[in-house]
Design a protein around this motif. Sequence first.
Motif, PDB file in Angstrom:
ATOM      1  N   GLN A  17       0.832  -1.209   0.000  1.00 37.15           N
ATOM      2  CA  GLN A  17       0.000   0.000   0.000  1.00 37.15           C
ATOM      3  C   GLN A  17       0.862   1.252   0.000  1.00 37.15           C
ATOM      4  O   GLN A  17       0.486   2.277  -0.560  1.00 37.15           O
ATOM      5  N   ARG A  18       2.031   1.171   0.631  1.00 39.62           N
ATOM      6  CA  ARG A  18       2.909   2.331   0.668  1.00 39.62           C
ATOM      7  C   ARG A  18       3.466   2.614  -0.738  1.00 39.62           C
ATOM      8  O   ARG A  18       3.533   3.766  -1.156  1.00 39.62           O
ATOM      9  N   THR A  19       3.804   1.537  -1.451  1.00 38.82           N
ATOM     10  CA  THR A  19       4.231   1.708  -2.842  1.00 38.82           C
ATOM     11  C   THR A  19       3.129   2.393  -3.642  1.00 38.82           C
ATOM     12  O   THR A  19       3.390   3.307  -4.440  1.00 38.82           O
ATOM     13  N   ARG A  20       1.890   1.967  -3.394  1.00 34.80           N
ATOM     14  CA  ARG A  20       0.774   2.553  -4.122  1.00 34.80           C
ATOM     15  C   ARG A  20       0.635   4.039  -3.795  1.00 34.80           C
ATOM     16  O   ARG A  20       0.425   4.860  -4.690  1.00 34.80           O
ATOM     17  N   LEU A  21       0.791   4.367  -2.499  1.00 39.65           N
ATOM     18  CA  LEU A  21       0.717   5.777  -2.096  1.00 39.65           C
ATOM     19  C   LEU A  21       1.823   6.586  -2.784  1.00 39.65           C
ATOM     20  O   LEU A  21       1.581   7.710  -3.228  1.00 39.65           O
ATOM     21  N   ASP A  22       3.015   6.004  -2.876  1.00 38.68           N
ATOM     22  CA  ASP A  22       4.124   6.691  -3.541  1.00 38.68           C
ATOM     23  C   ASP A  22       3.784   6.987  -5.000  1.00 38.68           C
ATOM     24  O   ASP A  22       4.041   8.086  -5.505  1.00 38.68           O
ATOM     25  N   ILE A  23       3.219   5.978  -5.677  1.00 40.92           N
ATOM     26  CA  ILE A  23       2.891   6.150  -7.091  1.00 40.92           C
ATOM     27  C   ILE A  23       1.812   7.214  -7.271  1.00 40.92           C
ATOM     28  O   ILE A  23       1.869   8.048  -8.182  1.00 40.92           O
ATOM     29  N   ILE A  24       0.816   7.212  -6.362  1.00 33.74           N
ATOM     30  CA  ILE A  24      -0.252   8.222  -6.450  1.00 33.74           C
ATOM     31  C   ILE A  24       0.345   9.612  -6.246  1.00 33.74           C
ATOM     32  O   ILE A  24       0.021  10.567  -6.964  1.00 33.74           O
ATOM     33  N   ALA A  25       1.261   9.721  -5.271  1.00 33.84           N
ATOM     34  CA  ALA A  25       1.919  11.008  -5.023  1.00 33.84           C
ATOM     35  C   ALA A  25       2.658  11.469  -6.276  1.00 33.84           C
ATOM     36  O   ALA A  25       2.593  12.639  -6.663  1.00 33.84           O
ATOM     37  N   THR A  46       0.160   3.151 -12.963  1.00 29.26           N
ATOM     38  CA  THR A  46      -0.806   2.373 -12.170  1.00 29.26           C
ATOM     39  C   THR A  46      -0.092   1.186 -11.522  1.00 29.26           C
ATOM     40  O   THR A  46       0.863   0.658 -12.082  1.00 29.26           O
ATOM     41  N   VAL A  47      -0.585   0.790 -10.363  1.00 23.30           N
ATOM     42  CA  VAL A  47       0.011  -0.310  -9.603  1.00 23.30           C
ATOM     43  C   VAL A  47      -0.947  -1.477  -9.608  1.00 23.30           C
ATOM     44  O   VAL A  47      -2.159  -1.291  -9.496  1.00 23.30           O
ATOM     45  N   SER A  48      -0.422  -2.678  -9.762  1.00 25.63           N
ATOM     46  CA  SER A  48      -1.294  -3.849  -9.594  1.00 25.63           C
ATOM     47  C   SER A  48      -0.705  -4.744  -8.511  1.00 25.63           C
ATOM     48  O   SER A  48       0.508  -4.844  -8.368  1.00 25.63           O
ATOM     49  N   PHE A  49      -1.602  -5.346  -7.747  1.00 22.71           N
ATOM     50  CA  PHE A  49      -1.177  -6.205  -6.644  1.00 22.71           C
ATOM     51  C   PHE A  49      -1.296  -7.675  -7.038  1.00 22.71           C
ATOM     52  O   PHE A  49      -2.172  -8.052  -7.802  1.00 22.71           O
ATOM     53  N   GLU A  50      -0.405  -8.465  -6.457  1.00 21.14           N
ATOM     54  CA  GLU A  50      -0.474  -9.917  -6.632  1.00 21.14           C
ATOM     55  C   GLU A  50      -0.415 -10.538  -5.257  1.00 21.14           C
ATOM     56  O   GLU A  50       0.221  -9.981  -4.362  1.00 21.14           O
ATOM     57  N   SER A  51      -1.045 -11.700  -5.106  1.00 18.93           N
ATOM     58  CA  SER A  51      -0.873 -12.383  -3.830  1.00 18.93           C
ATOM     59  C   SER A  51       0.131 -13.512  -4.029  1.00 18.93           C
ATOM     60  O   SER A  51       0.280 -14.056  -5.115  1.00 18.93           O
ATOM     61  N   ARG A  67       2.217  -8.656  -2.827  1.00 17.56           N
ATOM     62  CA  ARG A  67       3.369  -7.927  -3.356  1.00 17.56           C
ATOM     63  C   ARG A  67       2.910  -7.111  -4.561  1.00 17.56           C
ATOM     64  O   ARG A  67       1.869  -7.389  -5.160  1.00 17.56           O
ATOM     65  N   VAL A  68       3.691  -6.105  -4.861  1.00 19.54           N
ATOM     66  CA  VAL A  68       3.350  -5.271  -6.017  1.00 19.54           C
ATOM     67  C   VAL A  68       3.727  -6.050  -7.264  1.00 19.54           C
ATOM     68  O   VAL A  68       4.880  -6.433  -7.442  1.00 19.54           O
ATOM     69  N   GLY A  69       2.734  -6.324  -8.118  1.00 19.13           N
ATOM     70  CA  GLY A  69       2.980  -7.118  -9.306  1.00 19.13           C
ATOM     71  C   GLY A  69       3.707  -6.307 -10.362  1.00 19.13           C
ATOM     72  O   GLY A  69       4.790  -6.656 -10.809  1.00 19.13           O
ATOM     73  N   ALA A  70       3.109  -5.202 -10.767  1.00 16.93           N
ATOM     74  CA  ALA A  70       3.710  -4.396 -11.828  1.00 16.93           C
ATOM     75  C   ALA A  70       3.308  -2.943 -11.657  1.00 16.93           C
ATOM     76  O   ALA A  70       2.217  -2.641 -11.178  1.00 16.93           O
TER      77      ALA A  70
ATOM     78  N   ALA B  23      -7.105  -7.462   0.568  1.00 15.32           N
ATOM     79  CA  ALA B  23      -8.439  -6.901   0.304  1.00 15.32           C
ATOM     80  C   ALA B  23      -8.530  -6.284  -1.087  1.00 15.32           C
ATOM     81  O   ALA B  23      -9.621  -6.100  -1.607  1.00 15.32           O
ATOM     82  N   GLU B  24      -7.390  -5.939  -1.692  1.00 16.64           N
ATOM     83  CA  GLU B  24      -7.448  -5.308  -3.011  1.00 16.64           C
ATOM     84  C   GLU B  24      -6.674  -6.086  -4.066  1.00 16.64           C
ATOM     85  O   GLU B  24      -6.296  -5.530  -5.084  1.00 16.64           O
ATOM     86  N   THR B  25      -6.434  -7.359  -3.800  1.00 16.66           N
ATOM     87  CA  THR B  25      -5.745  -8.183  -4.787  1.00 16.66           C
ATOM     88  C   THR B  25      -6.783  -8.847  -5.682  1.00 16.66           C
ATOM     89  O   THR B  25      -7.628  -9.577  -5.174  1.00 16.66           O
ATOM     90  N   PRO B  26      -6.744  -8.611  -6.978  1.00 15.01           N
ATOM     91  CA  PRO B  26      -7.745  -9.228  -7.852  1.00 15.01           C
ATOM     92  C   PRO B  26      -7.674 -10.755  -7.786  1.00 15.01           C
ATOM     93  O   PRO B  26      -6.584 -11.327  -7.734  1.00 15.01           O
ATOM     94  N   GLY B  27      -8.846 -11.378  -7.767  1.00 13.40           N
ATOM     95  CA  GLY B  27      -8.899 -12.837  -7.825  1.00 13.40           C
ATOM     96  C   GLY B  27      -8.686 -13.540  -6.503  1.00 13.40           C
ATOM     97  O   GLY B  27      -8.745 -14.763  -6.444  1.00 13.40           O
ATOM     98  N   TYR B  28      -8.441 -12.782  -5.431  1.00 12.35           N
ATOM     99  CA  TYR B  28      -8.189 -13.423  -4.134  1.00 12.35           C
ATOM    100  C   TYR B  28      -9.513 -13.876  -3.516  1.00 12.35           C
ATOM    101  O   TYR B  28     -10.487 -13.134  -3.508  1.00 12.35           O
ATOM    102  N   ARG B  29      -9.526 -15.119  -3.021  1.00  9.12           N
ATOM    103  CA  ARG B  29     -10.707 -15.618  -2.306  1.00  9.12           C
ATOM    104  C   ARG B  29     -10.408 -15.629  -0.825  1.00  9.12           C
ATOM    105  O   ARG B  29      -9.331 -16.048  -0.424  1.00  9.12           O
TER     106      ARG B  29
END
Lengths: 138, 115
Positions: A17-25, A46-51, A67-70, B23-29
Amino acid sequence: MDLIPGIEATASALGAQRTRLDIIAQNIANAHTTRGPDGQPYQRQTVSFESELLQQAGFTGPLHTVRVGAVAADKSPGERVYDPQHPDADAGGMVTMPNVNLAYEMVDLITASRAYEANLSVAKNSRQMALKALEIGR
Amino acid sequence: MAGRLLDMAVIRHEAIASNIANAETPGYRRVDVDPDFVRVLRTTQAKMAMPASELAASVVADQHARTVRPDGNSVEIENELLEMSRNTVEYDFLTDVVSSHIKHLRTAITGRNTS
């Protein structure tokens, strides 16, 4: 088992989330940048998240860290404004502005900071539980 | 028994932490403690069939999430936060139970009320 439960998932989410805040800034800061290092107007990032599956000794089940995907550039075209006095205006007097929409960025900013707060409260609860476990038998 | 439930509370907390983190990861169950665990726990307690120490909770994906967002994520952050508060209180209570067990044991051993 970890002394502080769930801390890995929470820590990874706080980082993401901090990475995302940085990108928004960065987007907001460059909302009016008409010339970047490559001579083109700034493109919104834009930031995308991966689990990521959390591998933990003695634990069964699908626990995930984040983690931050891309971080990718938003390719949509920026607004073109007629402003012949502008240093970056083309021959027709048109200036291409960055494709940053401040309203979107503010909404994203609030979402990201709320998510950060939610994860912080998880961290606080984890700590409370760990302290309570240390009190057993007192 | 209280120790088993404490373990379960820790595992549930880990599951909730994972849910809120994603909570904001696409596709996460969303995940939760295996519902079978609670059922098995009840039946074994009713029949006294098996010592509680043989039970172990595990985490599984929740197949019955109420809503799934268009990006395939099924976490409702409000519910998770509420669930976390509830779980924390439960954990606090269980640590008190375990503490009082230990206190009773100590009283039995020493014959004095040590508290």
